[in-house]
Design a protein around this motif. Structure first.
Motif, mmCIF file in Angstrom:
data_model
loop_
_atom_site.group_PDB
_atom_site.id
_atom_site.type_symbol
_atom_site.label_atom_id
_atom_site.label_comp_id
_atom_site.label_asym_id
_atom_site.label_seq_id
_atom_site.Cartn_x
_atom_site.Cartn_y
_atom_site.Cartn_z
ATOM 1 N N LYS A 159 55.419 54.720 12.559
ATOM 2 C CA LYS A 159 56.138 55.377 11.470
ATOM 3 C C LYS A 159 56.195 54.496 10.234
ATOM 4 O O LYS A 159 56.024 54.976 9.107
ATOM 5 N N ALA A 160 56.420 53.212 10.421
ATOM 6 C CA ALA A 160 56.510 52.299 9.284
ATOM 7 C C ALA A 160 55.234 52.288 8.465
ATOM 8 O O ALA A 160 55.264 52.277 7.224
ATOM 9 N N THR A 161 54.101 52.308 9.146
ATOM 10 C CA THR A 161 52.834 52.194 8.426
ATOM 11 C C THR A 161 52.423 53.495 7.743
ATOM 12 O O THR A 161 51.398 53.532 7.065
ATOM 13 N N GLU A 162 53.219 54.544 7.876
ATOM 14 C CA GLU A 162 52.960 55.746 7.090
ATOM 15 C C GLU A 162 53.357 55.551 5.627
ATOM 16 O O GLU A 162 52.925 56.311 4.763
ATOM 17 N N PHE A 163 54.175 54.533 5.365
ATOM 18 C CA PHE A 163 54.556 54.220 3.985
ATOM 19 C C PHE A 163 53.517 53.266 3.405
ATOM 20 O O PHE A 163 53.253 52.188 3.956
ATOM 21 N N ASP A 164 52.929 53.651 2.280
ATOM 22 C CA ASP A 164 51.800 52.912 1.722
ATOM 23 C C ASP A 164 52.129 51.460 1.413
ATOM 24 O O ASP A 164 51.264 50.588 1.491
ATOM 25 N N GLY A 165 53.378 51.170 1.047
ATOM 26 C CA GLY A 165 53.723 49.814 0.652
ATOM 27 C C GLY A 165 53.874 48.842 1.792
ATOM 28 O O GLY A 165 53.909 47.617 1.568
ATOM 29 N N VAL A 166 53.951 49.341 3.015
ATOM 30 C CA VAL A 166 54.133 48.465 4.183
ATOM 31 C C VAL A 166 52.812 47.772 4.499
ATOM 32 O O VAL A 166 51.842 48.405 4.911
ATOM 33 N N GLU A 167 52.788 46.459 4.319
ATOM 34 C CA GLU A 167 51.552 45.700 4.507
ATOM 35 C C GLU A 167 51.525 44.894 5.801
ATOM 36 O O GLU A 167 50.466 44.414 6.200
ATOM 37 N N THR A 168 52.683 44.751 6.440
ATOM 38 C CA THR A 168 52.734 44.013 7.704
ATOM 39 C C THR A 168 53.701 44.689 8.666
ATOM 40 O O THR A 168 54.665 45.336 8.253
ATOM 41 N N ASP A 199 56.951 39.604 -3.283
ATOM 42 C CA ASP A 199 55.505 39.732 -3.469
ATOM 43 C C ASP A 199 54.898 40.808 -2.580
ATOM 44 O O ASP A 199 53.965 41.500 -2.981
ATOM 45 N N ALA A 200 55.391 40.924 -1.350
ATOM 46 C CA ALA A 200 54.871 41.914 -0.403
ATOM 47 C C ALA A 200 55.970 42.204 0.600
ATOM 48 O O ALA A 200 56.891 41.410 0.786
ATOM 49 N N TYR A 201 55.864 43.381 1.258
ATOM 50 C CA TYR A 201 56.891 43.700 2.250
ATOM 51 C C TYR A 201 56.292 44.365 3.481
ATOM 52 O O TYR A 201 55.188 44.921 3.457
ATOM 53 N N GLY A 202 57.054 44.261 4.554
ATOM 54 C CA GLY A 202 56.676 44.872 5.823
ATOM 55 C C GLY A 202 57.919 45.209 6.611
ATOM 56 O O GLY A 202 59.030 45.208 6.086
ATOM 57 N N VAL A 203 57.725 45.486 7.897
ATOM 58 C CA VAL A 203 58.843 45.854 8.765
ATOM 59 C C VAL A 203 58.703 45.125 10.098
ATOM 60 O O VAL A 203 57.607 45.062 10.667
#
Length: 329
Positions: free
Chosen positions: A163-172, A149-153
């Motif tokens: 760096k992780a939050t530069e990817f639009d799909g990273v929500e957490t 449903d959702a993904y993060g790192v």
């Protein structure tokens, strides 16, 4: 207990969740019954956010969570976050591809008994993963396929969080933050607010140091990471006592004690201090003790720390801890 939004996932989660590394392994011997009792205690206390990983007991933690959620018929009431990637052997960036990630996701779906994972987090991946758009494309594809449903790192360093939050799909982003690991508040929390990224705080009690019940002479079982990973022998040393040498950490705890109100425990004080940062979505202390779990949840209702208290916590950090951790993570 209040709820906070978990970034843009659409989930509102309790301020205090439950981390379930303990019920999987690496914390000494824990029976299946004790593991289930810990999850039951969290739900009874009002917790509706559980964090696990596919390597916690080789899936044991996920399976015990599933047992209790089925027993309580609580599937729609609880958000479960799991992690993937550390099953790779060797644990290298090239393994973070669609094939491996889909296999890990399918295994976690089976362990948890769900069609789609609420939240999947990459599990402290190697640095090169943060420069692999194809990894995040694979996560997008798993979402499109209805498996996630959702993904993060989950990250080790503040730089990885950026760096992780530069990817639009990273929500957490999941990271370590507590009075002994303050750098995220200096550098990352503002960015998390700007990008509307949910922040999950792990290792809030520094592997027990910030309960006030661990001294410099403490002994731990052979299969407890506070024994076998004291110097980073098995995984990143920052996961054990938040990376603080035990002697220095014990001294810092004693210096911090005068700041703890008479009606609060050291653990409760610490958790409430963490929650005073509005960028934090939820904090996930782990325990197998129902009494400790109830006490951790009660910390959310303590008064917010004053500016003077924040200043004291900062002074203790700078005097006893900063030199050991600040530039490493």
């Amino acid at each position: 207990m209040d709820h906070r939004p978990l970034g843009t996932t659409g989930y509102d989660v309790t301020e205090v969740g439950l981390g379930t590394w303990q019920i999987g392994g690496d914390w000494g011997d824990v029976s299946d019954d004790d593991g289930r009792d810990a999850v039951r205690a969290a739900l009874d206390a009002g917790v509706d956010f559980l964090d696990t990983a596919d390597v916690y007991g080789d899936g044991r933690s996920e399976r015990l969570i599933a047992d209790v959620l089925d027993e309580r018929d609580a599937r729609g009431d609880v958000t479960v976050a799991t992690k993937a990637g550390r099953r790779l052997d060797p644990h290298e960036a090239d393994g973070y591809d669609h094939g491996h990630l889909e296999a890990f996701v399918d295994r976690s779906r089976e362990n948890l008994g769900v069609d789609s994972l609420d939240l999947l987090q990459l599990h402290c991946p190697p640095w090169p993963v943060y420069y692999r758009p194809e990894t995040f494309d694979a996560l997008d594809a798993l979402c499109d396929a209805g498996k996630v449903d959702a993904y993060g790192v989950s990250v080790e360093t503040v730089e990885q969080a950026f760096k992780a939050t530069e990817f639009d799909g990273v929500e957490t982003v999941q990271l370590i933050f507590n009075p002994f690991r303050q750098r995220p508040a200096e550098r990352f929390f503002e960015v998390a607010r700007e990008r509307d990224v949910g922040v999950i705080v792990r290792v809030p009690l520094a592997s027990g140091l910030l309960t006030g019940n661990v001294d410099a002479d403490a002994d731990f079982p052979e299969n407890d990471h506070r024994n076998f990973n004291r110097h980073g022998e098995a995984f990143d040393v920052g996961e054990t006592f938040a990376g603080v040498p035990l002697d220095a950490g014990a001294e810092a705890v004693e210096a911090l004690r005068p700041a703890v109100p008479d009606d609060a425990t050291m653990a409760g004080f610490t958790l409430r201090w963490i929650l005073s940062f509005d960028a934090v979505s939820t904090v996930i202390p782990g325990s197998t003790s129902p009494e400790h779990i109830e006490s951790n949840v009660a910390a959310a209702d303590l008064p917010a720390p004053s500016e003077e208290t924040h200043a004291t916590v900062r002074r203790v950090y700078e005097a006893h801890v900063k030199e050991h951790v600040h530039q490493r993570w």
